[in-house]
Design a protein around this motif. Sequence first.
Motif, PDB file in Angstrom:
ATOM      1  N   THR A  27       3.113  11.261  -9.070  1.00 25.37           N
ATOM      2  CA  THR A  27       1.812  11.366  -9.261  1.00 25.37           C
ATOM      3  C   THR A  27       1.156  12.722  -8.522  1.00 25.37           C
ATOM      4  N   LEU A  28       1.638  12.645  -7.270  1.00 27.67           N
ATOM      5  CA  LEU A  28       1.172  13.663  -6.134  1.00 27.67           C
ATOM      6  C   LEU A  28       1.543  14.850  -6.708  1.00 27.67           C
ATOM      7  N   PHE A  29       2.875  15.183  -7.104  1.00 29.59           N
ATOM      8  CA  PHE A  29       3.550  16.378  -7.305  1.00 29.59           C
ATOM      9  C   PHE A  29       2.929  16.724  -8.628  1.00 29.59           C
ATOM     10  N   LYS A  30       2.732  16.042  -9.647  1.00 28.61           N
ATOM     11  CA  LYS A  30       2.201  16.654 -10.890  1.00 28.61           C
ATOM     12  C   LYS A  30       0.852  17.052 -10.762  1.00 28.61           C
ATOM     13  N   ALA A  31       0.019  16.428  -9.660  1.00 26.96           N
ATOM     14  CA  ALA A  31      -1.331  16.944  -9.555  1.00 26.96           C
ATOM     15  C   ALA A  31      -1.162  18.555  -8.979  1.00 26.96           C
ATOM     16  N   ILE A  32      -0.333  18.370  -7.908  1.00 24.44           N
ATOM     17  CA  ILE A  32      -0.125  19.923  -7.133  1.00 24.44           C
ATOM     18  C   ILE A  32       0.362  20.887  -8.514  1.00 24.44           C
ATOM     19  N   THR A  33       1.350  20.732  -9.309  1.00 23.10           N
ATOM     20  CA  THR A  33       1.406  21.662 -10.322  1.00 23.10           C
ATOM     21  C   THR A  33       0.372  21.771 -11.195  1.00 23.10           C
ATOM     22  N   LEU A  34      -0.552  21.016 -11.608  1.00 23.22           N
ATOM     23  CA  LEU A  34      -1.623  21.408 -12.286  1.00 23.22           C
ATOM     24  C   LEU A  34      -2.526  22.444 -11.629  1.00 23.22           C
ATOM     25  N   TRP A  35      -2.512  22.481 -10.460  1.00 19.52           N
ATOM     26  CA  TRP A  35      -3.422  23.331  -9.341  1.00 19.52           C
ATOM     27  C   TRP A  35      -2.644  24.545  -9.298  1.00 19.52           C
ATOM     28  N   GLN A  36      -1.344  24.539  -8.948  1.00 25.64           N
ATOM     29  CA  GLN A  36      -0.422  25.580  -8.689  1.00 25.64           C
ATOM     30  C   GLN A  36       0.756  25.444  -9.290  1.00 25.64           C
ATOM     31  N   PRO A  37       1.068  26.178 -10.698  1.00 23.27           N
ATOM     32  CA  PRO A  37       2.414  25.915 -11.322  1.00 23.27           C
ATOM     33  C   PRO A  37       3.459  26.352 -10.673  1.00 23.27           C
ATOM     34  N   LEU A  38       4.419  25.249 -10.337  1.00 30.95           N
ATOM     35  CA  LEU A  38       5.664  25.847  -9.872  1.00 30.95           C
ATOM     36  C   LEU A  38       6.794  25.303 -10.456  1.00 30.95           C
ATOM     37  N   LYS A  39       7.764  26.046 -11.099  1.00 30.55           N
ATOM     38  CA  LYS A  39       8.861  25.589 -11.920  1.00 30.55           C
ATOM     39  C   LYS A  39       9.539  24.392 -11.181  1.00 30.55           C
ATOM     40  N   TRP A  40       9.907  24.955  -9.892  1.00 32.54           N
ATOM     41  CA  TRP A  40      10.966  23.827  -9.239  1.00 32.54           C
ATOM     42  C   TRP A  40      10.240  22.596  -8.903  1.00 32.54           C
ATOM     43  N   LEU A  41       8.978  22.546  -8.931  1.00 35.29           N
ATOM     44  CA  LEU A  41       8.307  21.401  -8.442  1.00 35.29           C
ATOM     45  C   LEU A  41       7.994  20.457  -9.637  1.00 35.29           C
ATOM     46  N   GLU A  42       7.849  21.129 -10.892  1.00 36.09           N
ATOM     47  CA  GLU A  42       7.978  20.513 -12.025  1.00 36.09           C
ATOM     48  C   GLU A  42       9.266  19.616 -12.529  1.00 36.09           C
ATOM     49  N   THR A  43      10.471  20.280 -11.860  1.00 36.01           N
ATOM     50  CA  THR A  43      11.680  19.731 -12.037  1.00 36.01           C
ATOM     51  C   THR A  43      11.778  18.359 -11.151  1.00 36.01           C
ATOM     52  N   VAL A  44      11.361  18.601  -9.858  1.00 36.19           N
ATOM     53  CA  VAL A  44      11.291  17.545  -8.837  1.00 36.19           C
ATOM     54  C   VAL A  44      10.420  16.342  -9.250  1.00 36.19           C
ATOM     55  N   THR A  45       9.277  16.812 -10.007  1.00 37.11           N
ATOM     56  CA  THR A  45       8.229  15.838 -10.468  1.00 37.11           C
ATOM     57  C   THR A  45       9.160  14.963 -11.587  1.00 37.11           C
TER      58      THR A  45
END
Length: 234
Positions: free
Chosen positions: A162-180
């Motif tokens: 949930t935390l990672f997903k909130a971050i990617t909505l604020w700052q899209p990062l492909k690698w973090l989407e994969t981690v999420t």
Amino acid sequence: MKQLRALRLLVFLLVNFHISYAHPGHPKKKPQPDSTRHNVVMSPASQVGDRITDTITRKQVQSIAPMPAPLADYPTYHPMVVHVPIMLLILAGLLQLIALVKPSRPVHGLTLLLAAGGTVGAYVASTLVHPHTSGISQAAQLVLEAHELYADYSLWLGGFGTLFKAITLWQPLKWLETVTAAALVCAGIAVGLAGHQGGVLTYQYGIGPRGAYLEQHGEGHADGREHAHPKATQ
């Protein structure tokens, strides 16, 4: 428009699968007279019926009116809450995988809502309404510990997802989407395993139905997880 149709179809299939899997139809059986006795060897797991019938006889059970019981009559509220994280975390993991292939703002937002709801549900189920047990066997104690371990994994993985997903909505990062995606998929797997162990406790060891081996409301600490389970019987 096609993505919304696909999401509706996915939700419809998951809900119907959950209903058909968790509540399969049962063939009707002819009632047997109370005097009927079966000469069978009862296993230790099936002997929990002796404890249940100490307070409620067979005739009393059959005379119960088919209507919803008051909430205060339930020995634990855990089963009412635990299905929420099971469905939401599994669905969040699936939607996050879809978002990796076809990114979409609505899908990202829905994934965040499902992940957050599943995490909150996991917290409530594993703390506020987590039942205390008493007098269970050593084998059942091991299953209970596995159930709680997978529940903890579900909570932590869902929280991080949930935390990672909130971050990617604020700052899209492909690698973090994969981690999420990895975190939410693992959370879905963990909550499924926790549910399986919970089913073993209920249907194999008879823990829970009509309050068997459970402390009643108001006993013990309210948080439920800081409670040391009584030593299991041999």
